[in-house]
Design an enzyme around this catalytic site. Structure first.
Site, PDB file in Angstrom:
ATOM      1  N   HIS A   9       0.767  -1.180   0.114  1.00  0.00           N
ATOM      2  CA  HIS A   9       0.006   0.013  -0.022  1.00  0.00           C
ATOM      3  C   HIS A   9       0.927   1.277  -0.138  1.00  0.00           C
ATOM      4  CE1 HIS A   9       0.724  -1.032   4.186  1.00  0.00           C
ATOM      5  NE2 HIS A   9       1.121   0.288   4.478  1.00  0.00           N
ATOM      6  N   HIS A  35       0.990   5.213   1.080  1.00  0.00           N
ATOM      7  CA  HIS A  35       0.327   6.409   1.942  1.00  0.00           C
ATOM      8  C   HIS A  35       0.317   7.587   1.172  1.00  0.00           C
ATOM      9  CE1 HIS A  35       0.723   4.453   5.965  1.00  0.00           C
ATOM     10  NE2 HIS A  35       1.541   3.446   5.245  1.00  0.00           N
TER      11      HIS A  35
HETATM   12  P1  5GP Z   1       2.317   0.803   7.327  1.00  0.00           P
HETATM   13  O1  5GP Z   1       2.788   0.936   8.766  1.00  0.00           O
HETATM   14  O2  5GP Z   1       2.036  -0.766   7.118  1.00  0.00           O
HETATM   15  O3  5GP Z   1       2.888   1.211   6.022  1.00  0.00           O
HETATM   16  O4  5GP Z   1       0.852   1.223   7.575  1.00  0.00           O
HETATM   17  C1  5GP Z   1      -0.433   0.732   7.652  1.00  0.00           C
HETATM   18  C2  5GP Z   1      -1.481   1.783   8.132  1.00  0.00           C
HETATM   19  O5  5GP Z   1      -2.583   1.011   7.933  1.00  0.00           O
HETATM   20  C3  5GP Z   1      -1.422   2.408   9.140  1.00  0.00           C
HETATM   21  O6  5GP Z   1      -1.317   3.918   8.904  1.00  0.00           O
HETATM   22  C4  5GP Z   1      -2.615   2.223   9.863  1.00  0.00           C
HETATM   23  O7  5GP Z   1      -3.230   3.280  10.691  1.00  0.00           O
HETATM   24  C5  5GP Z   1      -3.804   1.804   8.636  1.00  0.00           C
HETATM   25  N1  5GP Z   1      -4.339   1.010   9.227  1.00  0.00           N
HETATM   26  C6  5GP Z   1      -4.311  -0.449   9.772  1.00  0.00           C
HETATM   27  N2  5GP Z   1      -5.542  -1.022  10.067  1.00  0.00           N
HETATM   28  C7  5GP Z   1      -6.335  -0.467   9.363  1.00  0.00           C
HETATM   29  C8  5GP Z   1      -7.855  -0.352   9.049  1.00  0.00           C
HETATM   30  O8  5GP Z   1      -8.632  -1.432   9.761  1.00  0.00           O
HETATM   31  N3  5GP Z   1      -8.682   0.360   8.404  1.00  0.00           N
HETATM   32  C9  5GP Z   1      -7.952   1.390   7.943  1.00  0.00           C
HETATM   33  N4  5GP Z   1      -8.648   2.235   7.326  1.00  0.00           N
HETATM   34  N5  5GP Z   1      -6.520   1.940   8.300  1.00  0.00           N
HETATM   35  C10 5GP Z   1      -5.839   0.782   8.802  1.00  0.00           C
END
Ligand code: 5GP
Ligand code: ZN
Length: 138
Positions: free
Chosen positions: A101, A103
């Site tokens: 994903h 951001h």
């Molecule tokens: P990573 O650290 O893996 O790049 O970011 C994962 C992101 O996913 C985090 O910013 C977190 O807030 C978001 N996230 C985790 N679980 C959920 C969820 O159930 N719904 C949504 N909308 N975002 C999520």
């Protein structure tokens, strides 16, 4: 294709709600549940792929066209001055959800959210050696 133990696969499958902003064959984009700034959006590829470099190239081809479009819409809709587009790969890089994903983080001038990253200078020959190693892997 989706995995029951993956939160983003479950969101894509409609088993867990999200605040959706965009969807096509390649991606689903929705608001991050723990935003850094208002409008912080996640652009998630549909297949379960852990790292950016694990998937087939067609996974990323579909993502590429959607990502810029969503980022532009986020900036415009939030009235931001710019945005960061980040993809964390692996725990060392801060990846918490093991499903590729991006951001999209709206930024405002002097918002102080996070500073530019620190930098260092390569030793003589070091940059060319690293570049050569990378070229050999491509
Ligand atoms: P990573 O650290 O893996 O790049 O970011 C994962 C992101 O996913 C985090 O910013 C977190 O807030 C978001 N996230 C985790 N679980 C959920 C969820 O159930 N719904 C949504 N909308 N975002 C999520
Ligand atoms: Zn997944």
């Amino acid at each position: 294709m989706g995995r029951d133990d993956c939160i983003f696969c479950r969101i894509i499958a409609g088993q867990i709600p999200c605040t959706k902003v965009y969807e096509d064959d390649a991606v689903l984009a929705f608001l991050d549940i723990g935003p850094i700034s208002p409008g912080h959006t996640l652009v998630v590829v549909k297949p379960h792929v852990r790292h950016l470099y694990d998937g087939d190239s067609d996974v990323l081809e579909g993502l590429g066209s959607a990502l810029g479009r969503v980022a532009g819409a986020v900036v415009e809709a939030t009235g931001a001055d710019g945005c960061n587009v980040l993809c964390n790969n692996g725990r060392a890089a801060g990846q918490l959800v093991d499903h590729v994903h991006f951001h999209v983080i709206p930024r405002r001038q002097d918002d102080g959210l996070f500073p530019h990253w620190p930098k260092f200078e390569y030793e003589p020959g070091q940059a060319e050696a690293i570049a050569q190693s990378i070229r050999e892997k491509l």
